[in-house]
Design a protein around this motif. Structure first.
Motif, PDB file in Angstrom:
ATOM      1  N   VAL A 163       0.858  -1.188   0.000  1.00 14.79           N
ATOM      2  CA  VAL A 163       0.000   0.000   0.000  1.00 14.79           C
ATOM      3  C   VAL A 163       0.894   1.238   0.000  1.00 14.79           C
ATOM      4  CG1 VAL A 163      -1.766   1.327   1.225  1.00 14.79           C
ATOM      5  CG2 VAL A 163      -1.823  -1.175   1.292  1.00 14.79           C
ATOM      6  N   LYS A 164       0.700   2.095  -0.970  1.00 12.33           N
ATOM      7  CA  LYS A 164       1.383   3.388  -0.978  1.00 12.33           C
ATOM      8  C   LYS A 164       0.479   4.399  -0.274  1.00 12.33           C
ATOM      9  CE  LYS A 164       3.594   2.381  -5.417  1.00 12.33           C
ATOM     10  NZ  LYS A 164       3.740   2.807  -6.827  1.00 12.33           N
ATOM     11  N   TYR A 165       1.027   5.076   0.717  1.00 14.26           N
ATOM     12  CA  TYR A 165       0.225   6.026   1.506  1.00 14.26           C
ATOM     13  C   TYR A 165      -0.457   7.051   0.612  1.00 14.26           C
ATOM     14  CZ  TYR A 165      -0.995   9.743   4.767  1.00 14.26           C
ATOM     15  OH  TYR A 165      -1.674  10.697   5.463  1.00 14.26           O
ATOM     16  N   GLU A 166       0.230   7.521  -0.405  1.00 19.01           N
ATOM     17  CA  GLU A 166      -0.343   8.524  -1.295  1.00 19.01           C
ATOM     18  C   GLU A 166      -1.541   7.980  -2.072  1.00 19.01           C
ATOM     19  OE1 GLU A 166       3.456   9.644   0.099  1.00 19.01           O
ATOM     20  OE2 GLU A 166       2.955   7.835  -1.049  1.00 19.01           O
ATOM     21  N   ASP A 167      -1.510   6.701  -2.428  1.00 24.59           N
ATOM     22  CA  ASP A 167      -2.666   6.077  -3.086  1.00 24.59           C
ATOM     23  C   ASP A 167      -3.849   6.014  -2.129  1.00 24.59           C
ATOM     24  OD1 ASP A 167      -1.168   5.756  -5.357  1.00 24.59           O
ATOM     25  OD2 ASP A 167      -0.741   3.626  -5.020  1.00 24.59           O
TER      26      ASP A 167
ATOM     27  N   ALA B 255      -7.515   7.857  -2.643  1.00 19.96           N
ATOM     28  CA  ALA B 255      -8.749   7.066  -2.770  1.00 19.96           C
ATOM     29  C   ALA B 255      -8.860   6.096  -1.592  1.00 19.96           C
ATOM     30  CB  ALA B 255      -8.748   6.317  -4.101  1.00 19.96           C
ATOM     31  N   PRO B 256      -9.196   6.599  -0.406  1.00 21.40           N
ATOM     32  CA  PRO B 256      -9.202   5.761   0.807  1.00 21.40           C
ATOM     33  C   PRO B 256     -10.119   4.546   0.725  1.00 21.40           C
ATOM     34  CG  PRO B 256      -9.428   8.090   1.365  1.00 21.40           C
ATOM     35  CD  PRO B 256      -9.572   7.987  -0.108  1.00 21.40           C
ATOM     36  N   LEU B 257     -11.323   4.726   0.207  1.00 17.72           N
ATOM     37  CA  LEU B 257     -12.278   3.615   0.181  1.00 17.72           C
ATOM     38  C   LEU B 257     -11.840   2.512  -0.773  1.00 17.72           C
ATOM     39  CD1 LEU B 257     -15.708   5.492   0.331  1.00 17.72           C
ATOM     40  CD2 LEU B 257     -14.582   4.200   2.151  1.00 17.72           C
TER      41      LEU B 257
ATOM     42  N   ASN C 177     -15.098   9.157   7.182  1.00 21.66           N
ATOM     43  CA  ASN C 177     -15.163  10.247   8.155  1.00 21.66           C
ATOM     44  C   ASN C 177     -13.788  10.716   8.609  1.00 21.66           C
ATOM     45  OD1 ASN C 177     -17.954  10.307   8.118  1.00 21.66           O
ATOM     46  ND2 ASN C 177     -18.190   8.937   9.878  1.00 21.66           N
ATOM     47  N   ILE C 178     -12.839   9.785   8.807  1.00 21.05           N
ATOM     48  CA  ILE C 178     -11.531  10.214   9.311  1.00 21.05           C
ATOM     49  C   ILE C 178     -10.603  10.726   8.216  1.00 21.05           C
ATOM     50  CG2 ILE C 178     -11.639   8.662  11.300  1.00 21.05           C
ATOM     51  CD1 ILE C 178      -9.531   6.911   9.914  1.00 21.05           C
ATOM     52  N   THR C 179     -10.895  10.375   6.963  1.00 18.44           N
ATOM     53  CA  THR C 179     -10.048  10.871   5.861  1.00 18.44           C
ATOM     54  C   THR C 179     -10.641  12.097   5.180  1.00 18.44           C
ATOM     55  OG1 THR C 179     -11.082   9.282   4.335  1.00 18.44           O
ATOM     56  CG2 THR C 179      -9.007   8.623   5.390  1.00 18.44           C
ATOM     57  N   HIS C 180     -11.930  12.346   5.432  1.00 19.53           N
ATOM     58  CA  HIS C 180     -12.591  13.542   4.891  1.00 19.53           C
ATOM     59  C   HIS C 180     -13.433  14.195   5.999  1.00 19.53           C
ATOM     60  CE1 HIS C 180     -11.856  11.034   1.293  1.00 19.53           C
ATOM     61  NE2 HIS C 180     -11.646  12.190   0.684  1.00 19.53           N
ATOM     62  N   PRO C 181     -12.795  14.594   7.095  1.00 16.30           N
ATOM     63  CA  PRO C 181     -13.561  15.171   8.209  1.00 16.30           C
ATOM     64  C   PRO C 181     -14.081  16.567   7.870  1.00 16.30           C
ATOM     65  CG  PRO C 181     -11.220  15.395   8.632  1.00 16.30           C
ATOM     66  CD  PRO C 181     -11.349  14.594   7.361  1.00 16.30           C
ATOM     67  N   LYS C 182     -15.167  16.956   8.546  1.00 14.11           N
ATOM     68  CA  LYS C 182     -15.715  18.296   8.328  1.00 14.11           C
ATOM     69  C   LYS C 182     -14.727  19.353   8.805  1.00 14.11           C
ATOM     70  CE  LYS C 182     -20.530  16.782   8.677  1.00 14.11           C
ATOM     71  NZ  LYS C 182     -21.791  16.889   9.449  1.00 14.11           N
TER      72      LYS C 182
ATOM     73  N   ALA D 287      -6.944  13.440   4.311  1.00 15.68           N
ATOM     74  CA  ALA D 287      -5.839  12.555   3.945  1.00 15.68           C
ATOM     75  C   ALA D 287      -5.002  13.105   2.804  1.00 15.68           C
ATOM     76  CB  ALA D 287      -6.384  11.169   3.588  1.00 15.68           C
ATOM     77  N   GLN D 288      -5.654  13.659   1.784  1.00 18.99           N
ATOM     78  CA  GLN D 288      -4.909  14.140   0.628  1.00 18.99           C
ATOM     79  C   GLN D 288      -4.083  15.378   0.988  1.00 18.99           C
ATOM     80  OE1 GLN D 288      -7.316  14.368  -2.860  1.00 18.99           O
ATOM     81  NE2 GLN D 288      -5.603  14.719  -4.232  1.00 18.99           N
TER      82      GLN D 288
END
Length: 394
Positions: free
Chosen positions: A298-302, A306-308, A332-337, A350-351
């Motif tokens: 797994v590459k962290y940047e990938d 695209a977390p899901l 929720n944790i990679t795209h928090p409000k 995340a991005q």
């Protein structure tokens, strides 16, 4: 007449023998069926789910895979580990090799030696069998990081179910072999004997990150964790090199060895890139026999991009369903409000986190990393002279 009676008697005995044989055969099949269909009220939910979803069990020991997330310090492993930690069907241990340093001290064993590696292997062997050593439990229980184990502690260290070795063993066994851990002090060489000699059904998720992102995160972590680091940074001219003075480039100054993260991890950019070179397998064709079917890169940047999708691939690899609950949690944790600015938070965009290094590292620092890791950057698909952490399209 006597011949007729004799013939009837022989027929009767033949039928009787056949009847007894059929009864015995039926009883044997019935016993086997009972073993394979234990009452669901007596099983842990993980065992039920394993049967319902058709998990691939190891042919040697008939157990689900022991999942290991193998990464390096500040490479995004905590957020990726939450994929496993938040699964109620898994017994996940956050950094199960953390007690190894203290165990080495107690036994007067130097880091990097054969004996040191055996300490780490013994911890993982015990975990795979749910047979934990007393000294391991005592050390791990006192560590603040232990409360991060969701199923074990539910966020509260005082409620952790490891007041004794027996407590932890029993809790582990209730998951019917569904075990996972994150480790940041290991490589494939350390893990290999667990498969080839112990017959443990390992599944290794290997996480790698752009060395520039890792280096930036390490500077930020040390700055946030130690007052002494702030004093060192104040002596460094603006927009110059922080990596070498902090022991994060090639060699570690003696004054920096006082910090445990530096002593016990692989802190330098040089060491990090060597680790990536020696352990990363981009193609299934490059896998040695013992690792075939057991390795997933797994590459962290990938993952950040695209977390899901990346999480779905991970769950396909470990042979478990990627549930709606887990999908919602990861989203929720990679795209928090609103992102938590804390260096220790797992709830961040995340991005944005993956690309943060391009604003944080100085030009000199980027050049130093490129000089040490040019082949690694190219190997992982990153543009060495770009200020973007997004991999090149293949």
């Amino acid at each position: 007449m006597s011949k007729c009676r004799g013939s009837m008697r022989r027929s009767f005995y033949a039928v009787l023998v056949l009847f007894i044989f059929c009864v015995l055969l039926f009883w044997r099949k019935l016993s086997a069926w009972k073993v394979l269909n234990l009452s669901t009220t007596e099983q842990h939910p993980g065992a039920i789910a394993a049967r319902i979803h058709g998990t691939k069990f190891d042919a040697v020991n008939n157990r689900p895979p022991f999942i290991i997330l193998m990464a390096q310090w500040r490479s995004g492993s905590t957020v990726l580990g939450e994929l496993l930690n938040r699964n109620p069907e898994l017994f996940y241990m956050f950094e199960s090799l953390w007690p190894a340093a203290r165990l080495r001290e107690l036994r007067n064993i130097s880091r990097g030696t054969i004996a040191s590696k055996e300490i780490s292997r013994d911890i993982l062997r015990g975990f795979a069998k749910c047979e934990f050593a007393t000294d391991f439990v005592k050390i791990y229980r006192r560590w603040g990081g232990s409360r991060l184990n969701e199923n074990l502690c539910h966020g509260n260290r005082t409620s952790c179910r490891m007041h004794s070795v027996e407590d932890l063993d029993n809790f582990c066994q209730s998951f019917q072999g569904r075990l996972a851990t994150k480790i940041i002090q290991a490589d494939l060489e350390l893990l290999k004997p667990l498969v080839t000699e112990d017959g443990i059904n390992l599944k290794i998720i290997h996480l790698v990150r752009d060395p520039r992102g890792t280096a930036a995160s390490r500077i930020n972590y040390l700055k946030a964790s130690y007052r002494e680091i702030l004093n060192i940074l104040q002596r460094i001219p603006p927009l110059s090199d922080r990596l070498k003075p902090l022991g994060l480039l090639d060699n570690v100054p003696k004054e920096i060895l006082q910090f445990q993260e530096i002593r016990e991890n692989n802190p330098t950019v040089r060491g990090l890139c060597n680790w990536i070179r020696e352990n990363t397998k981009l193609s299934p064709d490059s896998l040695p026999e013992w690792l075939q079917g057991r390795y997933h890169l797994v590459k962290y940047e990938d993952f950040a991009l695209a977390p899901l999708q990346e999480a779905q691939r991970i769950y396909e690899f470990i042979g478990m369903p990627f549930t709606t609950h887990l999908k919602g949690f990861i989203n929720n944790i990679t795209h928090p409000k609103s992102s938590n600015p804390s260096i220790f938070s797992t709830s961040k965009n995340a991005q944005a986190t993956a690309n943060k290094w391009k604003k944080y590292l100085t030009l000199q620092e980027r050049r130093q990393i490129t000089k040490e890791c040019l082949d690694v950057l190219q190997f992982l698909g990153h543009e060495p002279n770009s200020t973007s952490a997004t991999p090149q399209s293949s």
